[in-house]
Design an enzyme around this catalytic site. Structure first.
Site, mmCIF file in Angstrom:
data_model
loop_
_atom_site.group_PDB
_atom_site.id
_atom_site.type_symbol
_atom_site.label_atom_id
_atom_site.label_comp_id
_atom_site.label_asym_id
_atom_site.label_seq_id
_atom_site.Cartn_x
_atom_site.Cartn_y
_atom_site.Cartn_z
ATOM 1 N N HIS A 96 0.849 -1.188 0.000
ATOM 2 C CA HIS A 96 0.000 0.000 0.000
ATOM 3 C C HIS A 96 0.881 1.233 0.000
ATOM 4 O O HIS A 96 1.919 1.256 0.646
ATOM 5 C CB HIS A 96 -0.913 0.013 1.241
ATOM 6 C CG HIS A 96 -2.054 0.961 1.088
ATOM 7 N ND1 HIS A 96 -1.956 2.293 1.403
ATOM 8 C CD2 HIS A 96 -3.314 0.766 0.622
ATOM 9 C CE1 HIS A 96 -3.111 2.880 1.135
ATOM 10 N NE2 HIS A 96 -3.952 1.983 0.664
ATOM 11 N N ASP B 35 -7.881 -5.414 -0.112
ATOM 12 C CA ASP B 35 -8.364 -6.289 -1.182
ATOM 13 C C ASP B 35 -7.964 -7.757 -1.006
ATOM 14 O O ASP B 35 -8.432 -8.609 -1.754
ATOM 15 C CB ASP B 35 -7.829 -5.789 -2.543
ATOM 16 C CG ASP B 35 -8.373 -4.425 -2.899
ATOM 17 O OD1 ASP B 35 -9.577 -4.205 -2.682
ATOM 18 O OD2 ASP B 35 -7.602 -3.571 -3.372
HETATM 19 N N1 CMC Z 1 4.266 -7.685 -4.814
HETATM 20 C C1 CMC Z 1 5.605 -7.654 -4.991
HETATM 21 N N2 CMC Z 1 6.349 -6.546 -4.850
HETATM 22 C C2 CMC Z 1 5.709 -5.422 -4.514
HETATM 23 C C3 CMC Z 1 4.322 -5.377 -4.307
HETATM 24 C C4 CMC Z 1 3.601 -6.561 -4.471
HETATM 25 N N3 CMC Z 1 2.274 -6.585 -4.304
HETATM 26 N N4 CMC Z 1 3.953 -4.127 -3.982
HETATM 27 C C5 CMC Z 1 5.097 -3.389 -3.985
HETATM 28 N N5 CMC Z 1 6.144 -4.175 -4.304
HETATM 29 C C6 CMC Z 1 7.559 -3.756 -4.331
HETATM 30 C C7 CMC Z 1 7.866 -2.951 -5.573
HETATM 31 O O1 CMC Z 1 8.294 -3.773 -6.637
HETATM 32 C C8 CMC Z 1 8.951 -2.025 -5.070
HETATM 33 O O2 CMC Z 1 10.133 -2.774 -4.991
HETATM 34 P P1 CMC Z 1 11.578 -2.046 -5.255
HETATM 35 O O3 CMC Z 1 11.734 -1.057 -4.141
HETATM 36 O O4 CMC Z 1 12.567 -3.165 -5.224
HETATM 37 O O5 CMC Z 1 11.475 -1.405 -6.606
HETATM 38 C C9 CMC Z 1 8.516 -1.718 -3.638
HETATM 39 O O6 CMC Z 1 7.764 -2.870 -3.232
HETATM 40 C C10 CMC Z 1 7.665 -0.468 -3.499
HETATM 41 O O7 CMC Z 1 6.557 -0.619 -4.355
HETATM 42 P P2 CMC Z 1 5.946 0.553 -5.233
HETATM 43 O O8 CMC Z 1 5.267 -0.026 -6.426
HETATM 44 O O9 CMC Z 1 6.986 1.597 -5.483
HETATM 45 O O10 CMC Z 1 4.890 1.148 -4.183
HETATM 46 P P3 CMC Z 1 3.653 2.056 -4.526
HETATM 47 O O11 CMC Z 1 3.346 2.807 -3.307
HETATM 48 O O12 CMC Z 1 3.906 2.835 -5.771
HETATM 49 O O13 CMC Z 1 2.485 1.013 -4.888
HETATM 50 C C11 CMC Z 1 0.709 -0.512 -4.693
HETATM 51 C C12 CMC Z 1 1.497 0.613 -4.013
HETATM 52 C C13 CMC Z 1 -0.523 -0.816 -3.855
HETATM 53 C C14 CMC Z 1 0.223 -0.052 -6.088
HETATM 54 C C15 CMC Z 1 1.624 -1.757 -4.827
HETATM 55 O O14 CMC Z 1 1.995 -2.210 -3.540
HETATM 56 C C16 CMC Z 1 0.954 -2.884 -5.614
HETATM 57 O O15 CMC Z 1 1.062 -2.911 -6.838
HETATM 58 N N6 CMC Z 1 0.231 -3.830 -4.937
HETATM 59 C C17 CMC Z 1 -0.523 -4.852 -5.632
HETATM 60 C C18 CMC Z 1 -1.846 -4.299 -6.113
HETATM 61 C C19 CMC Z 1 -2.816 -4.075 -4.979
HETATM 62 O O16 CMC Z 1 -3.007 -4.919 -4.113
HETATM 63 N N7 CMC Z 1 -3.495 -2.925 -5.022
HETATM 64 C C20 CMC Z 1 -4.515 -2.557 -4.017
HETATM 65 C C21 CMC Z 1 -4.058 -1.420 -3.161
HETATM 66 S S1 CMC Z 1 -5.049 -1.180 -1.682
HETATM 67 C C22 CMC Z 1 -6.642 -0.762 -2.160
HETATM 68 C C23 CMC Z 1 -6.771 0.270 -3.194
HETATM 69 O O17 CMC Z 1 -6.045 1.267 -3.240
HETATM 70 O O18 CMC Z 1 -7.657 0.124 -3.991
#
Ligand code: CMC
Length: 429
Positions: free
Chosen positions: A306, A363
């Site tokens: 998140h 989720d």
């Molecule tokens: N699985 C594997 N690696 C992950 C995941 C994941 N679900 N989420 C983040 N990472 C890694 C990412 O690759 C990055 O690694 P590095 O630092 O080595 O590059 C690090 O963790 C930080 O991730 P980010 O993508 O820069 O973080 P963000 O704040 O931009 O993204 C997020 C947040 C929710 C989009 C992301 O965690 C994600 O894609 N999660 C899976 C999709 C998901 O469950 N979404 C629902 C979010 S909660 C409800 C809502 O908002 O609707």
């Protein structure tokens, strides 16, 4: 603590005010920056940027705190009903008895959609994703109620808010009925908000249908947990679109489309599809944890991580306990719940997830409950949208009530070609 920040650009020094929120969050106010220095800031994905002040929802990602209008989500989840929470978000306080009655009456009165709109559903293929249908239909509502776009008329806006919250259920249920080829079921005014929706979704004219009170309670709880989450992607979309003085229906239709994305609300559908994939593949949880860590794989653990929560998501905690309870009550043994728990355990032990503070989000377990309640996978994000609607409305209203609101319009840093001459076609290489 100083209430000013100093910025030095070349030989220019600028004092920038620091503003604080009611929970002592601090922000450097850069409103004068470009005017005084010619420079802008760049903050891709708004990782450090507050787009607005807001008095609706507070969340602290480090401590796992979520409060609507100051009231902790845990208390609302335990004691409240979705309709009451919707009122709280939109109007700022819990309703008294009279306010709740009149709000509920409005919701009851405005549940039917125009008969002509029923025919719109025929234009979509039965394979249409219900989020596309929902967004189109919500936008179409603006064509039926054009007189209600006058923000200065408080009474008509109150009807608009209730109308949208009420009709979104009917539209969602009709989208589902169309998809499975069953007749539309009209709303029943004697049923409460969630029961009415369940009845429109699952009853058929051929036999009686009784709403199970446990299912109704679970529905209320899930809608409450999704009702607002401050400046997330879809809410920011509603605010940005609404900042152009776009009407509420169209602003919300845009929010629904933002929510549809798999990184946002669409993740609840993706989680179940991921769990089904793992199940089909023999339940090898470790393989998928490893895949999620492999940066060349493009695979992420859906329902994990998140932008704001870096400790735990308080909504996920409540949903996990509820999933256990509901499945037990309904006598359902869903192997996907076991896989989800195994996956969570494996990920939470893994340094990759620990270091990056990746925890199950809202989720991760919600889809397991939706499945148990009888919803098909492609309706999960629609349920998120019904729940989030009061939050979108509250933000749209807050923004419109603020006389300082201006149209949202970010800057950019241009990285394209510098000025060059037009080349006629016959001279191009
Ligand atoms: N699985 C594997 N690696 C992950 C995941 C994941 N679900 N989420 C983040 N990472 C890694 C990412 O690759 C990055 O690694 P590095 O630092 O080595 O590059 C690090 O963790 C930080 O991730 P980010 O993508 O820069 O973080 P963000 O704040 O931009 O993204 C997020 C947040 C929710 C989009 C992301 O965690 C994600 O894609 N999660 C899976 C999709 C998901 O469950 N979404 C629902 C979010 S909660 C409800 C809502 O908002 O609707």
């Amino acid at each position: 603590m100083t209430d000013k920040a100093e910025l030095i650009i070349g030989d220019q020094k600028l004092e920038l005010p620091i503003i604080s929120g009611s929970e002592n969050e601090r922000a450097i106010d850069i409103a004068q920056l470009r005017g005084k220095t010619g420079a802008v800031t760049i903050d891709p994905a708004f990782m450090n940027t507050a787009s607005t002040k807001s008095a609706i929802t507070f969340l602290d990602g480090e401590k796992g705190i979520l409060r609507y209008r100051g009231i902790p989500i845990e208390q609302l989840a335990e004691k409240s009903k979705f309709v009451e929470v919707a009122f709280l978000l939109i109007y700022g306080n819990l309703p008294n008895k009279e306010q709740l009655d009149s709000f509920s009456t409005l919701l009851t009165r405005h549940s039917l959609i125009h008969e002509d709109m029923k025919r719109f559903f025929d234009g979509f293929p039965s394979t249409a994703h219900p989020m596309a249908v929902l967004s189109s239909m919500v936008c179409s509502l603006s064509t039926y109620y054009p007189e209600e776009h006058n923000f200065a008329d408080k009474q008509s806006m109150d009807v608009t808010y209730a109308r949208l919250i009420s009709k979104v259920r009917t539209i969602a249920a009709y989208a589902y009925k169309k998809e499975i080829g069953q007749p539309f079921v009209y709303p029943q005014n004697h049923l409460r908000y969630c029961a009415n929706y369940l009845n429109m979704m699952f009853s058929v004219p051929a036999e009686p249908y009784e709403v199970d009170p446990d299912i109704e309670a679970a529905m209320n709880l899930l809608f409450i947990l999704h009702a607002d989450h401050e400046q997330n992607c879809s809410t920011s979309t509603v605010r940005l679109v609404g900042s152009a003085k776009t009407n509420l229906y169209a602003s919300v239709a845009a929010g629904i489309l933002a929510l549809w994305g798999p990184l946002h609300g669409g993740a609840n559908q993706e989680v179940i599809e991921m769990l089904q994939l793992i199940q089909k593949d023999g339940g090898n949880v470790k393989k998928y944890v490893d895949l999620a860590k492999d940066k060349t794989s493009n695979f992420r653990l859906m329902g994990f991580g998140h932008r704001v929560y870096k400790n735990f998501d308080p909504r996920a905690k409540i949903i996990k306990t509820t999933a256990d309870k509901i499945l037990k009550k309904l006598g359902i043994n869903d192997p996907l719940l076991d896989i989800a728990k195994e996956l969570e355990e494996a990920a939470l032990k893994d340094p990759y997830f620990v270091e990056r503070k990746l925890y199950p989000n809202v989720d991760f377990y919600s889809g397991i409950i939706y499945r148990a309640l009888g919803f098909p996978t492609d309706m999960f994000t629609v349920l998120f949208a019904i729940g989030r609607l009061p939050g979108w409305i509250a933000h749209w209203k807050e923004m419109n009530e603020d006389p300082t609101t201006k149209i949202g319009r970010p800057r950019q840093i241009y990285t394209g070609e510098v000025a060059r001459e037009y080349v006629p076609l016959d001279q191009r290489k």
